[in-house]
Motif scaffolding. Structure first.
Motif, PDB file in Angstrom:
ATOM      1  N   LYS A 176      20.442  14.577  14.521  1.00  0.00           N
ATOM      2  CA  LYS A 176      19.945  15.947  14.593  1.00  0.00           C
ATOM      3  C   LYS A 176      21.102  16.937  14.669  1.00  0.00           C
ATOM      4  O   LYS A 176      20.886  18.126  14.830  1.00  0.00           O
ATOM      5  CB  LYS A 176      19.039  16.127  15.807  1.00  0.00           C
ATOM      6  N   THR A 177      22.320  16.432  14.567  1.00  0.00           N
ATOM      7  CA  THR A 177      23.507  17.272  14.640  1.00  0.00           C
ATOM      8  C   THR A 177      24.222  17.250  13.300  1.00  0.00           C
ATOM      9  O   THR A 177      24.572  16.179  12.792  1.00  0.00           O
ATOM     10  CB  THR A 177      24.464  16.762  15.741  1.00  0.00           C
ATOM     11  N   VAL A 178      24.423  18.417  12.723  1.00  0.00           N
ATOM     12  CA  VAL A 178      25.204  18.522  11.494  1.00  0.00           C
ATOM     13  C   VAL A 178      26.675  18.524  11.898  1.00  0.00           C
ATOM     14  O   VAL A 178      27.103  19.327  12.728  1.00  0.00           O
ATOM     15  CB  VAL A 178      24.853  19.803  10.707  1.00  0.00           C
ATOM     16  N   MET A 179      27.421  17.601  11.316  1.00  0.00           N
ATOM     17  CA  MET A 179      28.844  17.467  11.626  1.00  0.00           C
ATOM     18  C   MET A 179      29.679  17.899  10.431  1.00  0.00           C
ATOM     19  O   MET A 179      29.164  18.045   9.320  1.00  0.00           O
ATOM     20  CB  MET A 179      29.146  16.009  11.985  1.00  0.00           C
ATOM     21  N   ALA A 180      30.961  18.075  10.671  1.00  0.00           N
ATOM     22  CA  ALA A 180      31.876  18.503   9.611  1.00  0.00           C
ATOM     23  C   ALA A 180      31.790  17.570   8.406  1.00  0.00           C
ATOM     24  O   ALA A 180      31.837  18.028   7.259  1.00  0.00           O
ATOM     25  CB  ALA A 180      33.307  18.569  10.136  1.00  0.00           C
ATOM     26  N   ARG A 181      31.625  16.293   8.645  1.00  0.00           N
ATOM     27  CA  ARG A 181      31.571  15.327   7.536  1.00  0.00           C
ATOM     28  C   ARG A 181      30.341  15.509   6.653  1.00  0.00           C
ATOM     29  O   ARG A 181      30.283  15.013   5.545  1.00  0.00           O
ATOM     30  CB  ARG A 181      31.628  13.915   8.076  1.00  0.00           C
ATOM     31  N   ASP A 182      29.333  16.233   7.161  1.00  0.00           N
ATOM     32  CA  ASP A 182      28.133  16.495   6.388  1.00  0.00           C
ATOM     33  C   ASP A 182      28.301  17.658   5.419  1.00  0.00           C
ATOM     34  O   ASP A 182      27.498  17.829   4.502  1.00  0.00           O
ATOM     35  CB  ASP A 182      26.947  16.810   7.333  1.00  0.00           C
ATOM     36  N   ILE A 183      29.323  18.450   5.628  1.00  0.00           N
ATOM     37  CA  ILE A 183      29.578  19.620   4.770  1.00  0.00           C
ATOM     38  C   ILE A 183      30.619  19.211   3.739  1.00  0.00           C
ATOM     39  O   ILE A 183      31.804  19.078   4.052  1.00  0.00           O
ATOM     40  CB  ILE A 183      30.086  20.825   5.591  1.00  0.00           C
ATOM     41  N   VAL A 184      30.173  19.008   2.521  1.00  0.00           N
ATOM     42  CA  VAL A 184      31.048  18.541   1.448  1.00  0.00           C
ATOM     43  C   VAL A 184      31.293  19.706   0.485  1.00  0.00           C
ATOM     44  O   VAL A 184      30.362  20.226  -0.123  1.00  0.00           O
ATOM     45  CB  VAL A 184      30.432  17.343   0.695  1.00  0.00           C
ATOM     46  N   ILE A 185      32.555  20.082   0.373  1.00  0.00           N
ATOM     47  CA  ILE A 185      32.953  21.141  -0.558  1.00  0.00           C
ATOM     48  C   ILE A 185      33.747  20.453  -1.658  1.00  0.00           C
ATOM     49  O   ILE A 185      34.872  19.984  -1.422  1.00  0.00           O
ATOM     50  CB  ILE A 185      33.788  22.229   0.143  1.00  0.00           C
ATOM     51  N   ASP A 186      33.172  20.376  -2.832  1.00  0.00           N
ATOM     52  CA  ASP A 186      33.750  19.539  -3.874  1.00  0.00           C
ATOM     53  C   ASP A 186      34.745  20.220  -4.802  1.00  0.00           C
ATOM     54  O   ASP A 186      35.270  19.585  -5.691  1.00  0.00           O
ATOM     55  CB  ASP A 186      32.622  18.906  -4.703  1.00  0.00           C
ATOM     56  N   HIS A 187      35.025  21.473  -4.616  1.00  0.00           N
ATOM     57  CA  HIS A 187      35.940  22.134  -5.553  1.00  0.00           C
ATOM     58  C   HIS A 187      37.063  22.910  -4.872  1.00  0.00           C
ATOM     59  O   HIS A 187      37.509  23.915  -5.352  1.00  0.00           O
ATOM     60  CB  HIS A 187      35.148  23.033  -6.499  1.00  0.00           C
ATOM     61  N   LEU A 188      37.551  22.403  -3.766  1.00  0.00           N
ATOM     62  CA  LEU A 188      38.700  23.062  -3.120  1.00  0.00           C
ATOM     63  C   LEU A 188      39.995  22.422  -3.492  1.00  0.00           C
ATOM     64  O   LEU A 188      40.169  21.342  -3.790  1.00  0.00           O
ATOM     65  CB  LEU A 188      38.538  23.046  -1.593  1.00  0.00           C
TER      66      LEU A 188
END
Length: 64
Positions: free
Chosen positions: A52-64
């Motif tokens: 139930k916790t969104v962590m940094a690993r869940d945020i995927v930025i694919d074009h940096l």
């Protein structure tokens, strides 16, 4: 559109100070939509892992 998820004044200040450019009104809308999509994908990732916790690993930025 949904709520603005970025601080407009901070975005404008960053763009002005780092590129000496002005910022169009639609720029903040596009950034907010991008943040909304990233958050939604993060939510989906967390739920698929049974969290139930969104962590940094869940945020995927694919074009940096």
């Amino acid at each position: 559109m949904a709520d603005v998820l970025v601080v407009t004044s901070k975005v404008k200040k960053f763009i002005k100070e780092n590129g000496d450019c002005n910022t169009s009104g639609e720029t903040v809308d596009v950034l907010s939509k991008a943040i909304e999509r990233l958050c939604q994908k993060g939510i989906e990732s967390a739920k698929s892992d049974g969290r139930k916790t969104v962590m940094a690993r869940d945020i995927v930025i694919d074009h940096l």
